[in-house]
Design an enzyme around this catalytic site. Structure first.
Site, mmCIF file in Angstrom:
data_model
loop_
_atom_site.group_PDB
_atom_site.id
_atom_site.type_symbol
_atom_site.label_atom_id
_atom_site.label_comp_id
_atom_site.label_asym_id
_atom_site.label_seq_id
_atom_site.Cartn_x
_atom_site.Cartn_y
_atom_site.Cartn_z
ATOM 1 C CB SER A 102 -1.366 -0.302 0.651
ATOM 2 O OG SER A 102 -0.577 0.326 2.522
ATOM 3 C CG ASP A 136 6.216 4.927 -12.318
ATOM 4 O OD1 ASP A 136 6.882 4.417 -12.569
ATOM 5 O OD2 ASP A 136 4.669 5.372 -11.876
ATOM 6 C CE LYS A 174 -5.569 -3.351 0.388
ATOM 7 N NZ LYS A 174 -5.966 -2.347 -0.295
#
Length: 411
Positions: free
Chosen positions: A319, A330, A344
């Site tokens: 998560s 990214d 998750k």
């Protein structure tokens, strides 16, 4: 919509874990039951929430028929209260979505209160984040210095039984209730790990769990090694000490260790990303069922954005850990080292009910800046480096060694 986001998906819970209106099941349920018993004619609710001539009708007579049969016929019918049957019905509606993270947390038996204790980082138990994979309860991550970690539990371990009761098919919330218990008493988990010839029983004494936030130190070649254990509400404040250390020591690189970090608060992950990325950088997007995507951007100073860094992840990174690691990958090209993360990536909203209960409802999916969905996919590291039981026994850490090598520019 007023989003009361509690996870970066977790609990997964620090253990971690119905879209019908409260009015429907909180009030109309009781009224309907009484009316249904006195006047057993057909009871029809249009479209469930907002009646409309264009919506299909739902015949609730079937519901009351089943209610009465169960109450009058079941061997325990006289012992089960109508209140328990109501909660069971609400839990059943939540379960109809096939989503382990959408659950009812009852207020009358302490579930809601215990969940609040969990996400605030102070509770009793064995100190392990748990989740579900292929209908099987698994260890997501043992928490730092917890009874679970001391007992040798690892990410990916399957919990086949809890005190002799099989776990296959049960919810995370039910597993948590079975594992928790009086402080000082032991719970026996039957554990299976890939590569073992068979399952093993592991007895773990329950303790009061206090979860640390963060550790940091200077290691080889003036590198700052930062380990984050959970994204709780205090981490944003505590991380300022890390920033001050990095700036004062003029560190040559940063290793951010998110291994076995099961997540926590979304805003905390966004706050931390603000130290490493340009102000205004996209950290994550929330994709809802029908509403437009919601984009979360950094608002921090980017004080550490020019310092070389790598991130360590493993199967216990979930998560909020995956959100931060994915954003750094990214937006900055930061390389990930270790093992594929847990995967998750859904958003839960905690909605209070009038009796003190809560509904934990999945309302959105997380998308990383490049558009990748986290849920069930996880993050694949740029450098896949296993961590074995032999490493654990002899105190070696090939993943950290690789991180030092990469961030130092030795390769």
């Amino acid at each position: 919509m007023n989003f009361k986001r509690i996870f970066s998906g977790r609990f997964i819970q620090l253990f971690s874990v119905v879209i019908l209106s409260v009015a429907l099941l909180g009030g109309a349920y009781f009224v309907g039951y009484k009316v249904g018993r006195q006047y057993p004619e057909k009871l029809v609710l249009e479209g469930i929430s907002n009646p409309s001539a264009n919506e299909s009708s739902l015949d609730f007579n079937l519901f009351w028929e089943a209610w009465k049969k169960l109450k009058d016929t079941h061997i325990k019918g006289a012992n089960v209260s109508e209140q328990d049957m109501l909660y069971g019905a609400i839990a059943g509606v939540a379960g109809s979505f096939g989503d382990q993270n959408t659950i009812l947390l009852r207020g009358d038996n302490g579930e809601a209160e215990k969940f609040s204790e969990d996400i605030n980082g102070h509770f009793g138990g064995i100190g392990a984040e748990i989740g579900v994979r292929n209908d099987q309860i698994v260890i997501v991550a043992p928490l730092k210095a917890s009874p679970a970690e001391k007992a040798g539990l690892e990410s990916g371990d399957q919990i086949l039984k809890i005190d002799g009761e099989f776990t296959r098919g049960i919810t995370v919330n039910d597993a948590v209730k079975k594992i928790r218990g009086p402080l000082g008493e032991a719970v026996v988990l039957e554990i299976y790990r890939d590569g073992w010839p068979g399952p093993k029983d592991i007895s773990i004494k329950r303790e009061e769990i206090k979860i640390p936030n963060i550790d940091s130190k200077i290691i080889d070649g003036n590198l700052l090694y930062v380990t984050i254990y959970t994204f709780n509400g205090n981490l944003s404040r505590d991380f300022r000490d890390v920033v001050n250390l990095a700036v004062s020591k003029h560190v040559n690189g940063i290793i951010l260790d998110l291994r076995n970090n099961p997540g926590g608060f979304l805003q905390t992950a966004i706050d931390l990303a603000g130290w490493f990325l340009e102000k205004g950088s996209v950290v994550v997007k929330e994709q809802f069922r029908s509403d437009p995507e919601l984009t979360f951007r950094t608002t921090g100073s980017g004080a550490l954005k020019d310092i070389p860094m790598v991130v360590l992840i493993n199967r216990g990174s979930a998560s909020a850990s995956e959100i931060l690691a994915g954003a750094l990958r990214d937006q900055r090209g930061v390389q990930l080292i270790g093992e594929t993360s847990f995967g998750k990536g859904t958003v839960q909203e905690l909605d209070p009910l009038s009796d003190g209960s809560n509904l934990k409802i999945t309302i959105a999916n997380w998308l990383l800046p490049n558009g990748q969905a986290i849920e069930k996919n996880g993050l694949k590291p740029d450098y896949e480096v296993p961590f074995t039981e032999d490493n654990l026994k002899d105190g070696t850490d090939p993943q950290l060694d690789k991180a030092i090598e990469i961030v130092s520019g030795k390769k």
